[in-house]
Design an enzyme around this catalytic site. Structure first.
Site, PDB file in Angstrom:
ATOM      1  N   GLY A 113       1.084 -12.955   9.424  1.00 55.98           N
ATOM      2  CA  GLY A 113       0.233 -14.145   9.407  1.00 55.98           C
ATOM      3  C   GLY A 113       1.020 -15.357   8.934  1.00 55.98           C
ATOM      4  CG  ASP A 136       1.952  -3.586   5.974  1.00 56.73           C
ATOM      5  OD1 ASP A 136       1.829  -2.806   5.008  1.00 56.73           O
ATOM      6  OD2 ASP A 136       1.200  -4.559   6.154  1.00 56.73           O
ATOM      7  CD  GLN A 283       1.028   2.929  -0.995  1.00 58.80           C
ATOM      8  OE1 GLN A 283       1.436   3.435   0.034  1.00 58.80           O
ATOM      9  NE2 GLN A 283      -0.249   2.641  -1.164  1.00 58.80           N
TER      10      GLN A 283
HETATM   11  O1  F6P Z   1       0.392  -6.184   4.165  1.00 56.95           O
HETATM   12  C1  F6P Z   1       0.618  -5.524   2.976  1.00 56.95           C
HETATM   13  C2  F6P Z   1      -0.611  -4.784   2.527  1.00 56.95           C
HETATM   14  O2  F6P Z   1      -0.311  -4.122   1.306  1.00 56.95           O
HETATM   15  C3  F6P Z   1      -1.180  -3.793   3.539  1.00 56.95           C
HETATM   16  O3  F6P Z   1      -0.457  -2.593   3.590  1.00 56.95           O
HETATM   17  C4  F6P Z   1      -2.590  -3.661   3.029  1.00 56.95           C
HETATM   18  O4  F6P Z   1      -3.451  -3.295   4.082  1.00 56.95           O
HETATM   19  C5  F6P Z   1      -2.913  -5.038   2.535  1.00 56.95           C
HETATM   20  O5  F6P Z   1      -1.670  -5.669   2.279  1.00 56.95           O
HETATM   21  C6  F6P Z   1      -3.744  -5.077   1.301  1.00 56.95           C
HETATM   22  O6  F6P Z   1      -4.054  -6.400   1.043  1.00 56.95           O
HETATM   23  P1  F6P Z   1      -4.644  -6.977  -0.301  1.00 56.95           P
HETATM   24  O7  F6P Z   1      -3.534  -7.026  -1.295  1.00 56.95           O
HETATM   25  O8  F6P Z   1      -5.116  -8.332   0.064  1.00 56.95           O
HETATM   26  O9  F6P Z   1      -5.712  -6.043  -0.744  1.00 56.95           O
END
Ligand code: F6P
Length: 357
Positions: A113, A136, A283
């Site tokens: 994004g 990712d 993670q």
């Molecule tokens: O894009 C990184 C990520 O950790 C994805 O693996 C996960 O779906 C998302 O961000 C989680 O987002 P947030 O931190 O906004 O909950």
């Protein structure tokens, strides 16, 4: 003399600071005069003029520091052209702040994004360099993103820990791994952690095939099974639904995530006790692993190199082991997904790992 802006946008990851350090060290080592402006909390700082002037000292001692010294936030690309609640034109505001500081270049660290907005700013005439961040690993045009390997290490460690307890209890364990809509993280951590079943979004699963794989292990006298389940894993039935029908199904979805739905189905069909582990944001946390420190240093150094040569409008990626500049316009908006024919998937299948397909 160069004036550069820096910002980190989207979800954080382990090697953002290490990458910024690479950029600033690469520039300060080669220039007598350098001004660095750090925009706070991602594009928000650029829109609202929230920035700090930084010195090279700010970038010392941060190679191993997780998170981002600039802070970050999610500013969806689709909202960039929509004025804020006070009617502010965000794109215009970002341009004004860039011009006000007389920046030579804006270095933007972020995922998909973020990259789309970086490309929009490039199209609007700003000098942009994008650096590919995400656990990712789904950014098109680079084999690897920084943050990915560190997350693989943590997710693998989670599966390793589950292994010892799973073996003692004769249970089925589901470890749900991040990765948004792609399966890279689950695929790598699943293989590294010795998971028996790996479920990823790119290979929709058939619940009966998943059950078969569990039953096969039971018949072989193996008391436990470990499933590495991507947070975006999807069943064949759901994958066959139209976007509209799938959205409708998700509106009444009673499970916290896909693993809980799977666990219920597996328990019902096998009678085996199930446990779910969701390492979640762990993670993205902690120190970057040595691989990421090296990758980030290389990508950051190459970004500095491009700025010194006044070559703008690129993402700096790594392809076949070589750091390369990739035109932003060619990659923005594209997603790098796991191909079901990927050699890694094929090798995993060859050693008996089930993908539930
Ligand atoms: O894009 C990184 C990520 O950790 C994805 O693996 C996960 O779906 C998302 O961000 C989680 O987002 P947030 O931190 O906004 O909950």
């Amino acid at each position: 003399m160069k004036r550069i802006g820096l910002l980190t946008s989207g979800g954080d990851c382990q090697a953002l600071n290490a990458t910024m350090r690479g950029v600033v060290k690469g520039l300060s080592h080669n220039l007598t005069e350098l001004e660095v402006y750090g925009f706070m909390d991602g594009y928000k700082g650029l829109i609202y003029g929230d920035y700090r002037m930084l010195t090279s000292r700010d970038f010392s001692g941060i190679l191993t520091k997780g998170g981002t010294i600039l802070g970050t936030s999610r500013q969806p690309f689709k909202m960039m052209r929509v004025p804020d609640e006070k009617g502010l034109d965000k794109v215009e505001a970002m341009k004004q702040n860039y011009y006000k500081l007389r920046l030579d270049c804006l270095v933007i660290l972020g995922g998909n994004g973020t990259q789309k907005t970086a490309n929009l700013l490039r199209e609007e005439g700003l000098n942009i360099i994008h650096l590919p961040k995400t656990i990712d690993n789904d950014i098109y045009g680079t084999d690897m993103t920084f943050g990915f390997q560190s997350a693989v290490d943590i997710a693998t460690e989670a599966i390793d820990c589950i292994h010892t307890t799973a073996a003692s209890h004769n249970r089925v364990f589901l470890v749900e791994i991040m990765g948004h809509k792609v399966g890279w993280l689950t695929l790598h951590a699943g293989i590294a952690g010795g998971a028996d079943i790996i479920l990823i979004p790119e290979i929709p699963y058939d619940i009966n095939k998943v059950i078969d794989a569990i039953n096969r292990r039971t018949a072989e006298g193996k008391g436990f099974t470990i499933l590495a389940v991507a947070e975006g894993a999807i069943s064949k039935e759901d994958a066959a639904l139209s976007k509209k029908d799938f959205k409708e199904k998700m509106r009444d979805y009673k499970y916290p995530s896909v693993s809980y739905e799977l666990a219920e189905q597996i328990e019902k069909k096998t009678g085996i006790e199930i446990r779910i582990t969701v390492p979640g944001h762990m993670q993205r946390g902690g120190s970057p692993c040595p691989y990421d420190r090296v990758l980030s240093t290389r990508l950051g150094a190459e970004a500095a190199n491009l700025i010194l040569k006044e070559q703008y409008g690129y993402m700096v990626g790594i392809i076949n082991g070589k750091v390369k500049k990739v035109p932003l316009g060619e990659v923005a908006g594209k997603l790098k997904v796991v191909s079901p024919d990927d050699q890694l998937v094929q090798h995993a299948k060859l050693i008996g790992i089930s993908f539930g397909d």
